[in-house]
Each structure stands twice: as C-alpha cells, then as structure tokens.
Design a protein around this motif. Structure first.
Motif, PDB file in Angstrom:
ATOM      1  N   SER A  63      42.491  47.089  43.065  1.00 41.26           N
ATOM      2  CA  SER A  63      43.456  46.670  43.260  1.00 41.26           C
ATOM      3  C   SER A  63      42.322  45.185  43.227  1.00 41.26           C
ATOM      4  O   SER A  63      41.744  45.266  43.511  1.00 41.26           O
ATOM      5  CB  SER A  63      44.222  46.096  44.150  1.00 41.26           C
ATOM      6  N   GLN A  64      43.057  43.791  43.570  1.00 36.83           N
ATOM      7  CA  GLN A  64      42.673  42.721  43.423  1.00 36.83           C
ATOM      8  C   GLN A  64      42.021  42.501  45.537  1.00 36.83           C
ATOM      9  O   GLN A  64      40.958  41.701  44.982  1.00 36.83           O
ATOM     10  CB  GLN A  64      43.745  41.326  42.502  1.00 36.83           C
ATOM     11  N   GLU A  65      42.968  42.796  46.098  1.00 34.91           N
ATOM     12  CA  GLU A  65      42.220  42.816  47.224  1.00 34.91           C
ATOM     13  C   GLU A  65      41.332  43.573  47.574  1.00 34.91           C
ATOM     14  O   GLU A  65      40.722  43.128  48.416  1.00 34.91           O
ATOM     15  CB  GLU A  65      43.824  43.295  47.916  1.00 34.91           C
ATOM     16  N   HIS A  81      35.809  49.418  57.447  1.00 33.81           N
ATOM     17  CA  HIS A  81      36.391  47.913  56.453  1.00 33.81           C
ATOM     18  C   HIS A  81      37.500  47.265  56.979  1.00 33.81           C
ATOM     19  O   HIS A  81      38.136  46.646  55.757  1.00 33.81           O
ATOM     20  CB  HIS A  81      36.233  48.771  54.460  1.00 33.81           C
ATOM     21  N   SER A 141      35.288  51.921  43.604  1.00 29.95           N
ATOM     22  CA  SER A 141      36.395  51.046  42.077  1.00 29.95           C
ATOM     23  C   SER A 141      37.115  52.087  42.021  1.00 29.95           C
ATOM     24  O   SER A 141      38.017  51.549  40.721  1.00 29.95           O
ATOM     25  CB  SER A 141      35.437  50.461  41.150  1.00 29.95           C
ATOM     26  N   GLN A 192      38.810  43.950  45.650  1.00 30.78           N
ATOM     27  CA  GLN A 192      37.697  43.421  44.684  1.00 30.78           C
ATOM     28  C   GLN A 192      37.182  41.882  46.077  1.00 30.78           C
ATOM     29  O   GLN A 192      36.366  41.800  46.184  1.00 30.78           O
ATOM     30  CB  GLN A 192      38.117  42.993  43.577  1.00 30.78           C
ATOM     31  N   ARG A 193      38.601  41.225  46.394  1.00 31.80           N
ATOM     32  CA  ARG A 193      38.343  40.089  47.327  1.00 31.80           C
ATOM     33  C   ARG A 193      37.702  40.735  48.484  1.00 31.80           C
ATOM     34  O   ARG A 193      36.745  40.210  48.947  1.00 31.80           O
ATOM     35  CB  ARG A 193      39.329  39.188  47.561  1.00 31.80           C
ATOM     36  N   LYS A 194      37.222  41.757  49.292  1.00 39.84           N
ATOM     37  CA  LYS A 194      36.780  42.555  50.211  1.00 39.84           C
ATOM     38  C   LYS A 194      35.783  43.382  50.229  1.00 39.84           C
ATOM     39  O   LYS A 194      34.854  43.494  50.311  1.00 39.84           O
ATOM     40  CB  LYS A 194      37.631  43.998  51.058  1.00 39.84           C
ATOM     41  N   SER A 195      35.604  43.228  48.718  1.00 44.98           N
ATOM     42  CA  SER A 195      34.309  43.766  48.453  1.00 44.98           C
ATOM     43  C   SER A 195      33.542  45.244  48.372  1.00 44.98           C
ATOM     44  O   SER A 195      32.885  45.855  49.141  1.00 44.98           O
ATOM     45  CB  SER A 195      32.915  42.889  48.821  1.00 44.98           C
TER      46      SER A 195
END
Length: 523
Positions: A193-195, A132, A204, A197-200
């Motif tokens: 984290s939100q980061e 990733h 989780s 989630q942004r990077k899919s």
C-alpha cells in the motif's frame, strides 16, 4: 494515548466477563486451566520465540529482512517440538486430575499445545510490526482476541457447563486463531500500500512474508543466528524464575487444584492495582530519572539542580505509592470478603480466599514501594552495578523457589504470598540502601517520603480498628448490616483522604501538577 485507553477498556471488559464465568465453573477447573494448562501454553511460547524476538527486534535498517523472516519461521517447527515434548510431560509425569471431577484433561492439554503452535504462525508478522512501530496493531489484535475468548467462554459455560475443560480449550484456540487472523488480514491490506511505501516498509509482496531459499547468500544470517542461540540459552532459567510459582504448584503438588484456582484468582485480582496504577507510574518516571540523572556518576559530578529535582520527585513518588499501598492494606483487610463475594460469589468468599486477599494487600504495599525505589535505582546505576544486581536477583529468585515450597508446605497458598513478601522486602532493602548511599554527600534526603505525619498515622490506625470491628460484627448479618459496614468504610476513607489533603500539601500539589494538569492539556 488512545491505544492505552482502548487497552484498559478491553481489560476491564475481560475482567467483568471473567467474574461472570466464575459463577458457573468450579475452583478446581479454574486451577487446572489458569495454572496447569496456561503454564503449558506460556512455556511453549516462551521457549519457542523469546530468544528470536530479542535478537530480531534489534536488527538495523541495513539488515536483509528475508534472512530475518527465514530465522523467525524456525519458531514454528521449534514450537511443534516443544509442544510434543511438554504435552507428553503434562500427560505422563504430572498428577492427572480426577476425570470425574475435571473431565477432558487430555483434550485440554492437546488444545493448549495446539493453540501455542497456531499463535507462533503469526510470529514473523508480530516482529515486523513491532520493528516498524506498528504498535496499534498489537493492541487491537490482542484486545479483539481476548474479548472473543471471554465471550465464547461465557456463552459456553452458560449453555453447556458440563463440557468442562472443552470450553476453555475452544476459547484458547479461538484466541490464538483471532490473533493470527488479525495479523494476516492487516498485512494483506498493508503490504504494497501507499502507507507501507511512505514508511519504507521492507516487504513489497505477500510472498516475501514466507520462508524461502536465497540466491548467492546465506538462508540465515550467521551473526543473527548466533545471537539468537545466545539468548536462547538464557531463556530457560528466565522462564523458571518468571513462572516459578506455577512450576512449584504443577510439579511439587503443594496445593490441590481448588486451592490453586483460588490463589490464581486472588493473585490476578490483587495485582490489578499494580498493573493499572503502579506500572504506568514506574514506566513514566523511569524515563524522567534517566533523562535528569547521568547514569553511573556520583552526586558531585552532576548538576546540583538536576539532583535536587530528582530527589524531590523521588520523595513525592515514594510517599504517593506508600499512601496508596497503606490505603489498600488497611481497607483490604476488612473488605476482602466482600470484594471476593461480589467478584466470584461464594466460591471465592468462602474458604481461604479472604485470608489470601488480605495477605496480598500487604504484598501490594511492598510491591508499590519496591516499584518506585527500584525504578530510581535502575535509572541511576552504572552498567556494572546493574549486571551485579541482576546476578544477585537471579540467586534471590532461585532461593525464592525453595522458600515458596517450604512456606507453602507449612501455610498452604498463603505461603506463596509470604515468600513473595520476603523477596520484595529484600529488594526494597537493597534499593533503600543504594538510594541512601547515592544521596549521602547531598543535602537531599528523598527517603523522608517514607515518614508519615502523626495525624495521618492515627487516621489509618483508627480506620483499621473501626472497619475491622465493623467487618467482624456487621458483615454477616444481612443486607442492612452490610450496607452499614460499607458506609463506615466510605466515611473512614473520606477522613483519611481529608487528612492527607491537609497534612501533605506538597504531595497534593505534586499529584495535581504531574497527573491532572497533563490530562487537561491532552484533552
């Protein structure tokens, strides 16, 4: 770019810390640690994880990562099996160092084996990070771990040098523990984290990083498991070829531990230029050649301007690395003794160290030319040609192992470098033949980059004579004479650089546009 600069800084710091350590430990200890124990550690890791990395880093976005993580966790029990088996071999089937000279060998074997297992605990996290594009994590983790290892080594050899191999055992365990801690701490913060989630990011919760049974599906992906097994069967031969020199030293006893230590230090010192200078050039211009040329097609089926551009760049690169290699060879002969004395003290500068480094300087010249010519060759070859070349390289590498044994039996540690030079010379000859044939139907002749103007050849020849005479007559006669020796070398180097500037204007222009102008834009 910032990550690369940080990595260079950490490597230089490590280089300096190692130089300090060499003044407190014997060359026999260095030989056991850097050759025998490091080979044990790298063999366990390679045989336990290399095939898994190759298979799992190529999975698509649709791949169920739970199955991938389950597969990756198999590296740990596999590592335990390999560690137990190889530690037994290292303790029972190879020559054991004299306990009076190198104590705590058994502790070192167990510690390096355990260190490999600790590092394998981070393998699922490493693959997730690489897949990733979390590249910075790898750089930071390895840099922190290496510096921690070197600092602990320096402190221990200063305070308690009598601990012997226990010092390096503790340092190696610290290295693996730091790597594991860096990955765990990063993923504890990153997962959910939100980061992420942004990077899919497909994970989780932290629990998803652990192996588990899966409902209504295979615990392991059968296709991926078969692919891993395919890669695994190839890994044995690759490891033997990659670490061939160390296996010859370890199992055939062609060198004593002191000579092994000196050879390893000279090898690491001599390869600095290759790692920091030649390798980045090869990687960057390989991408260039791949983009400009169409793989597997002859000259007549490609754009004329693209072929001309590739030929010009190849000619300049060949000339650039040839001049760098010649400079290292010419001045390396006369200043090897001084370089080793500065880096490791009398332990390195006395005995076979200077002769080894002088021979290695010649090897660096061959390494430089081979790197650029093979870089172009691999970019231009068709897939079938690459496959044939890889088979040839495998046969050549096996021949290299036998050649290393006989040359080392004949010439000692110098034999390893001679074997490497012969191996590299054969590869250069193959690449030059391919390049010559590739441009046969074109007016471009990039191999003229191997030809140097007469004034430059005279400058190199004069520098070699002056510095060699200076080394023979001045280097052993006190600080003042040594200063004159260094000054003469500096003057000769300046004369060579001035000669290059006036006789190779195209090369000077190429270096300015390809390297310095880019740096200015980035800054």
């Amino acid at each position: 770019m910032e990550d690369q600069k940080m990595q260079v800084v950490f490597r230089l710091l490590t280089f300096l810390l190692n130089a300090f350590t060499l003044r407190y430990v014997s060359k026999e200890t260095i030989g056991v640690v850097n050759v025998r124990l490091t080979l044990l550690y790298s063999t366990i890791l390679f045989l336990s994880r290399e095939a898994f990395r190759k298979a799992c880093l190529n999975v698509g976005a649709e791949q169920k990562w739970a199955q991938v993580i389950n597969l990756l966790w198999l590296t740990v029990p596999l590592g335990v099996v390999w560690a137990l088996f190889l530690c037994w071999i290292w303790l029972q089937l190879v020559t054991i160092p004299d306990p009076a000279l190198i104590p705590h060998y058994e502790v070192g074997v167990v510690a390096f084996g355990l260190s490999a297992i600790v590092e394998l605990l981070s393998e699922p996290l490493w693959v997730l990070a690489q897949a990733h594009m979390l590249v910075r994590l790898k750089v930071i983790a390895e840099s922190i771990a290496m510096v921690a290892k070197c600092v602990l080594t320096v402190l221990c050899v200063t305070i308690a040098p009598h601990w012997g191999l226990c010092i390096f055992s503790l340092a190696q365990l610290l290295y693996s523990s730091c790597l594991l801690a860096c990955y765990v701490l990063y993923f504890v913060k990153f997962v959910g984290s939100q980061e992420a989630q942004r990077k899919s990011f497909p994970i989780s919760t932290l629990g998803d990083l652990m192996p588990k049974f899966l409902c209504h599906q295979h615990v392991l992906n059968p296709r991926l498991a078969i692919l891993t097994w395919t890669f695994y069967k190839q890994s044995f031969l690759k490891q033997v070829l990659t670490e061939g020199e160390r296996y010859v030293m370890t199992f055939l006893n062609v060198l004593n531990f002191g000579d092994q230590g000196v050879y390893d230090i000279v090898n690491n010192l001599g390869s600095l230029v290759a790692r920091f200078l030649f390798l980045p050039i090869e990687e960057s211009f390989y991408v260039f050649f791949v983009k400009v040329l169409e793989r597997g097609k002859d000259i007549g089926h490609q754009k004329r301007e693209d072929v001309s551009m590739a030929a010009t760049v190849l000619e300049m690169l060949v000339k650039l690395v040839l001049l760098i290699g010649l400079t290292i060879t010419v001045f390396g002969y006369s200043y090897s003794h001084l370089a080793l004395d500065i880096y490791g003290g009398s332990m390195l500068s006395s005995g076979s160290g200077p002769i080894l480094l002088r021979c290695y300087c010649v090897y660096v010249l061959l390494l430089a030319v081979n790197g650029v010519t093979e870089c172009f060759t691999f970019a231009a070859m068709s897939k079938e040609e690459v496959d044939r070349y890889n088979l040839m390289m495998m046969a050549l590498s096996l021949a290299f192992l036998g050649l290393s044994y006989y040359l080392t039996w004949w010439k000692g540690a110098v034999g390893f470098i001679l074997a490497n030079c012969l191996n590299m010379g054969f590869r250069i000859a193959h690449s030059l033949q391919y390049i010559s044939h590739y441009f046969k139907l074109s007016e471009n002749r990039p191999l003229v980059g191997l030809q140097l103007p007469r004034p430059l050849l005279l400058a190199y020849l004069g520098s070699a004579i002056v510095t060699a005479f200076s080394q023979a007559s001045l280097s052993q006669q006190g600080l003042m004479a040594l200063s004159v020796h260094v000054l003469l070398g500096a003057v000769c180097l300046i004369i060579v650089l001035i000669t290059i500037f006036f006789t190779e204007p195209k090369l000077v222009w190429f270096v300015r546009t390809q390297f310095f102008s880019q740096d200015k834009k980035e800054t």
